[in-house]
Design a protein around this motif. Structure first.
Motif, PDB file in Angstrom:
ATOM      1  N   ALA A   7       0.841  -1.203   0.000  1.00  0.00           N
ATOM      2  CA  ALA A   7       0.000   0.000   0.000  1.00  0.00           C
ATOM      3  C   ALA A   7       0.879   1.257   0.000  1.00  0.00           C
ATOM      4  N   SER A   8       0.697   2.147   0.997  1.00  0.00           N
ATOM      5  CA  SER A   8       1.519   3.361   1.083  1.00  0.00           C
ATOM      6  C   SER A   8       2.537   3.284   2.210  1.00  0.00           C
ATOM      7  N   SER A   9       2.921   2.063   2.577  1.00  0.00           N
ATOM      8  CA  SER A   9       3.834   1.902   3.714  1.00  0.00           C
ATOM      9  C   SER A   9       5.197   2.523   3.480  1.00  0.00           C
ATOM     10  N   ALA A  10       5.603   2.658   2.210  1.00  0.00           N
ATOM     11  CA  ALA A  10       6.909   3.248   1.897  1.00  0.00           C
ATOM     12  C   ALA A  10       6.822   4.737   1.584  1.00  0.00           C
ATOM     13  N   ASP A  11       5.626   5.290   1.581  1.00  0.00           N
ATOM     14  CA  ASP A  11       5.438   6.709   1.270  1.00  0.00           C
ATOM     15  C   ASP A  11       5.542   7.501   2.563  1.00  0.00           C
ATOM     16  N   LEU A  12       6.758   7.887   2.896  1.00  0.00           N
ATOM     17  CA  LEU A  12       7.008   8.510   4.196  1.00  0.00           C
ATOM     18  C   LEU A  12       7.421   9.969   4.098  1.00  0.00           C
ATOM     19  N   GLU A 118      -6.506   1.146   7.904  1.00  0.00           N
ATOM     20  CA  GLU A 118      -5.997   2.353   7.259  1.00  0.00           C
ATOM     21  C   GLU A 118      -4.678   2.828   7.864  1.00  0.00           C
ATOM     22  N   PHE A 119      -4.498   2.680   9.159  1.00  0.00           N
ATOM     23  CA  PHE A 119      -3.228   3.086   9.743  1.00  0.00           C
ATOM     24  C   PHE A 119      -2.095   2.165   9.293  1.00  0.00           C
ATOM     25  N   GLY A 120      -2.425   0.900   8.999  1.00  0.00           N
ATOM     26  CA  GLY A 120      -1.425  -0.005   8.447  1.00  0.00           C
ATOM     27  C   GLY A 120      -1.086   0.314   7.005  1.00  0.00           C
ATOM     28  N   ARG A 121      -2.086   0.718   6.246  1.00  0.00           N
ATOM     29  CA  ARG A 121      -1.863   1.054   4.834  1.00  0.00           C
ATOM     30  C   ARG A 121      -1.124   2.374   4.666  1.00  0.00           C
ATOM     31  N   MET A 122      -1.411   3.349   5.520  1.00  0.00           N
ATOM     32  CA  MET A 122      -0.891   4.710   5.348  1.00  0.00           C
ATOM     33  C   MET A 122      -0.283   5.225   6.647  1.00  0.00           C
ATOM     34  N   PRO A 123       0.832   4.639   7.084  1.00  0.00           N
ATOM     35  CA  PRO A 123       1.377   5.017   8.390  1.00  0.00           C
ATOM     36  C   PRO A 123       1.775   6.482   8.499  1.00  0.00           C
ATOM     37  N   ARG A 124       2.174   7.117   7.391  1.00  0.00           N
ATOM     38  CA  ARG A 124       2.586   8.523   7.470  1.00  0.00           C
ATOM     39  C   ARG A 124       1.431   9.429   7.892  1.00  0.00           C
ATOM     40  N   LEU A 125       0.208   9.088   7.495  1.00  0.00           N
ATOM     41  CA  LEU A 125      -0.941   9.912   7.860  1.00  0.00           C
ATOM     42  C   LEU A 125      -1.314   9.764   9.326  1.00  0.00           C
ATOM     43  N   ALA A 126      -0.841   8.696   9.955  1.00  0.00           N
ATOM     44  CA  ALA A 126      -1.217   8.401  11.343  1.00  0.00           C
ATOM     45  C   ALA A 126      -0.262   9.073  12.321  1.00  0.00           C
ATOM     46  N   LYS A 127       0.067  10.322  12.056  1.00  0.00           N
ATOM     47  CA  LYS A 127       1.004  11.071  12.913  1.00  0.00           C
ATOM     48  C   LYS A 127       0.416  11.211  14.315  1.00  0.00           C
ATOM     49  N   PRO A 280      -1.388  10.273  -7.379  1.00  0.00           N
ATOM     50  CA  PRO A 280      -1.202   9.775  -6.006  1.00  0.00           C
ATOM     51  C   PRO A 280      -2.061   8.549  -5.708  1.00  0.00           C
ATOM     52  N   ILE A 281      -1.488   7.620  -5.000  1.00  0.00           N
ATOM     53  CA  ILE A 281      -2.047   6.389  -4.420  1.00  0.00           C
ATOM     54  C   ILE A 281      -2.642   5.431  -5.438  1.00  0.00           C
ATOM     55  N   PHE A 282      -2.267   5.548  -6.717  1.00  0.00           N
ATOM     56  CA  PHE A 282      -2.813   4.629  -7.722  1.00  0.00           C
ATOM     57  C   PHE A 282      -2.449   3.182  -7.401  1.00  0.00           C
ATOM     58  N   GLU A 283      -1.160   2.896  -7.237  1.00  0.00           N
ATOM     59  CA  GLU A 283      -0.732   1.517  -6.984  1.00  0.00           C
ATOM     60  C   GLU A 283      -1.248   1.018  -5.641  1.00  0.00           C
ATOM     61  N   HIS A 284      -1.332   1.914  -4.675  1.00  0.00           N
ATOM     62  CA  HIS A 284      -1.861   1.574  -3.352  1.00  0.00           C
ATOM     63  C   HIS A 284      -3.307   1.090  -3.460  1.00  0.00           C
ATOM     64  N   CYS A 285      -4.132   1.848  -4.185  1.00  0.00           N
ATOM     65  CA  CYS A 285      -5.576   1.606  -4.159  1.00  0.00           C
ATOM     66  C   CYS A 285      -6.029   0.436  -5.011  1.00  0.00           C
ATOM     67  N   LEU A 286      -5.409   0.232  -6.170  1.00  0.00           N
ATOM     68  CA  LEU A 286      -6.027  -0.607  -7.185  1.00  0.00           C
ATOM     69  C   LEU A 286      -6.291  -2.050  -6.741  1.00  0.00           C
TER      70      LEU A 286
END
Length: 320
Positions: A7-12, A118-127, A280-286
């Motif tokens: 997902a977006s785990s590497a988008d930091l 969602e926090f697992g998929r997008m950890p950067r947003l979970a500040k 943004p987030i194309f590969e994450h979402c599909l």
């Protein structure tokens, strides 16, 4: 070929945030494809739209907003139930938290699982994830339309349900005097769609038709830049519709050909990647999008609940 990060785990990397004053007392904060957020001034109060993922993140937005207004937040409006939109609610100290009645039911049914997912998929947003006190519960719900009198000569803010789409509880916020629409994730402007909890066929037709019927001259979607001017607004709506239509066509064709879920994903990715793959987030979402649409076209009416474990299983199944 290197395996894609989950997902977006590497988008930091931090995103550049842009606060725009769209009209007198109407604000939007966008952030390079991260979730958008907004606010509208009433005569002596604020209506805030969306809450971000954590109170820590929400306070950063409020600090920017406070450069323009010190009015207290009377209403916090949530477009739908997803964790990255709602779990920062406690930072607003709102008198009233407003959502569609279906959104409240979805929080009860799957809010905890969505939080973990969602926090697992997008950890950067979970500040500041530990600052979340618990699930966010609406205190005022409605079924079709709710009008907020902004007071003085500021007119009304109309909250409206346009039908099932991104979820079964999405609402929009419409300023008829200014012709400004906060559309939530029903519309994205140059950002890929997340449809893992969607009703694709209804969204692509009657729901978007109702969104377009407002005739907005400025539109703030769930992600992406503000769309200014009717041409740009219509382009954002039609991009959203096209993304959905292509998915429906390709997943449906894979099913009719007796293919597998992986076949459907491969076809859909190939059909969308040239136009949307850099967004943004194309590969994450599909992978999650195709999985939900496969279920929907197979007769599974309501989305299967996403959990952290199911996220990983679907991701692993559909990646090369």
């Amino acid at each position: 070929m290197a395996r894609k990060s989950f997902a977006s785990s590497a988008d930091l990397g931090e995103k550049v945030r842009t606060l725009e004053v769209l009209a007198d007392g109407v604000y939007a904060l966008t952030a390079e494809g991260d979730p958008n957020i907004g606010a509208v001034e009433g005569e002596d109060f604020l209506v805030c739209f969306e809450a971000l993922a954590t109170p820590v993140a929400a306070r950063e937005w409020l600090a920017e907003l406070r450069k323009y207004t010190d009015k207290p937040v009377r209403y916090l409006v949530l477009s739908h139930y997803h964790a990255v939109r709602v779990l920062g609610a406690s930072a607003f100290d709102a008198e009233v938290i407003v959502a569609h009645e279906n959104t409240r039911a979805l929080v009860a049914e799957r809010g905890k699982q969505d939080w973990e997912s969602e926090f697992g998929r997008m950890p950067r947003l979970a500040k500041g994830a530990d600052s979340v006190p618990g699930l966010t519960w609406p205190t005022l719900t409605f079924s079709d339309r709710l009008t907020i009198d902004l007071g003085g000569d500021r007119g009304d803010l109309v909250l409206e349900y346009c039908g099932r789409g991104h979820t079964e509880g999405d609402l929009v916020a419409w300023l008829p005097r200014q012709k400004i629409l906060f559309a939530g994730d029903l519309v994205e402007a140059e950002a890929a769609l997340y449809t893992g909890d969607a009703f694709h066929r209804e969204w692509a037709t009657s729901t978007l038709d109702r969104v377009q019927a407002f005739g907005a001259e400025q539109l703030i979607g769930g992600r992406g830049a503000v769309s200014s001017g009717q041409d740009a607004v219509n382009a954002a709506i039609e991009q959203t519709r096209h993304f959905l239509d292509v998915m429906i066509r390709e997943v449906g064709a894979a099913q009719q050909a007796g293919g597998t879920l992986k076949d459907a994903f491969t076809r859909t990715h190939a059909a969308l990647v040239d136009r949307y793959g850099h967004w943004p987030i194309f590969e994450h979402c599909l992978p999650f999008d195709v999985s939900r649409l496969w279920d929907e076209l197979s007769g599974i009416e309501r989305p299967v609940i996403w959990t952290a474990a199911r996220d990983r299983a679907v991701w692993d199944q559909l990646q090369d």
